[in-house]
Design an enzyme around this catalytic site. Structure first.
Site, PDB file in Angstrom:
ATOM      1  NE  ARG A  30      -3.670  -2.019   0.832  1.00  0.00           N
ATOM      2  CZ  ARG A  30      -5.582  -1.959   0.719  1.00  0.00           C
ATOM      3  NH1 ARG A  30      -5.917  -1.291  -0.228  1.00  0.00           N
ATOM      4  NH2 ARG A  30      -5.877  -3.023   0.899  1.00  0.00           N
ATOM      5  CG  ASP A  31       1.176   5.209  -2.566  1.00  0.00           C
ATOM      6  OD1 ASP A  31       2.304   5.447  -3.383  1.00  0.00           O
ATOM      7  OD2 ASP A  31       1.612   6.833  -1.228  1.00  0.00           O
ATOM      8  CB  ILE A  32       3.280   5.912   2.859  1.00  0.00           C
ATOM      9  CG1 ILE A  32       3.725   5.627   4.183  1.00  0.00           C
ATOM     10  CG2 ILE A  32       3.579   6.688   2.474  1.00  0.00           C
ATOM     11  CD1 ILE A  32       5.079   5.922   5.031  1.00  0.00           C
ATOM     12  CG  ASN A  88       4.039   9.230 -11.921  1.00  0.00           C
ATOM     13  OD1 ASN A  88       3.394   9.473 -12.203  1.00  0.00           O
ATOM     14  ND2 ASN A  88       4.142   9.459 -10.767  1.00  0.00           N
ATOM     15  CB  VAL A  97      10.413   6.297  -5.175  1.00  0.00           C
ATOM     16  CG1 VAL A  97      11.487   5.530  -4.095  1.00  0.00           C
ATOM     17  CG2 VAL A  97       9.974   7.004  -3.731  1.00  0.00           C
ATOM     18  CG  HIS A 101       6.669   3.614  -7.699  1.00  0.00           C
ATOM     19  ND1 HIS A 101       8.401   3.772  -8.315  1.00  0.00           N
ATOM     20  CD2 HIS A 101       5.918   3.890  -8.050  1.00  0.00           C
ATOM     21  CE1 HIS A 101       7.829   4.982  -8.189  1.00  0.00           C
ATOM     22  NE2 HIS A 101       6.768   5.424  -7.628  1.00  0.00           N
ATOM     23  CG  HIS A 103       1.698   5.178  -8.681  1.00  0.00           C
ATOM     24  ND1 HIS A 103       1.101   5.331  -7.671  1.00  0.00           N
ATOM     25  CD2 HIS A 103       2.509   5.534  -8.960  1.00  0.00           C
ATOM     26  CE1 HIS A 103       2.835   6.320  -7.161  1.00  0.00           C
ATOM     27  NE2 HIS A 103       3.772   6.441  -8.344  1.00  0.00           N
TER      28      HIS A 103
END
Ligand code: AMP
Ligand code: ZN
Length: 114
Positions: A30-32, A88, A97, A101, A103
């Site tokens: 999960r994204d923070i 991205n 980051v 990754h 999303h």
């Protein structure tokens, strides 16, 4: 592995994460700072800085990351309503980051990008 990479540290278990999927090569958590009710990041365990750094040998890995996105969308109950997958890349792409990754976003109507 990169010593000062936050996602490498998550892979190594040095930083906590809420894991939703894991196999030998791919991790999803999960994204923070979620931007939607469902916001998951899907990463390769191997440190690849960005999409700009992938090569022909990474084709299968990239395909598997998208397959994981699709499977997680079903598991997290957003497959029927729809979802968005975003990568991205670089400064103008809004990448913060620098560990590749994907999303996975869903659970609400997402605004149009263009
Ligand atoms: P990007 O702008 O594509 O580089 O997105 C990086 C994402 O990583 C952002 O959505 C952050 O909220 C997320 N993030 C940063 N650190 C962590 C962390 N320790 N655990 C989970 N997500 C994180
Ligand atoms: Zn890394």
């Amino acid at each position: 592995m990169s010593e000062d990479c936050v996602f490498c540290r998550i892979v190594k278990g040095e930083l906590p994460s809420e894991t939703v999927y894991e196999d030998d090569d791919v991790l999803a958590f999960r994204d923070i700072n979620p931007q939607a009710p469902v916001h998951v990041l899907i990463i390769p365990k191997r440190h690849i800085p960005s999409l700009a750094d992938v090569g022909p040998d990474d084709t299968e890995l990239l395909g598997r990351m998208l397959q994981v996105a699709k499977t997680l969308a079903e598991k997290l109950d957003i497959a029927a309503s729809g979802y968005r997958v975003v990568v991205n890349c670089g400064r103008d792409g809004g990448q913060v980051v620098f560990h590749l990754h994907v999303h996975l976003l869903g659970g609400q109507l997402l605004g149009r990008l263009a």
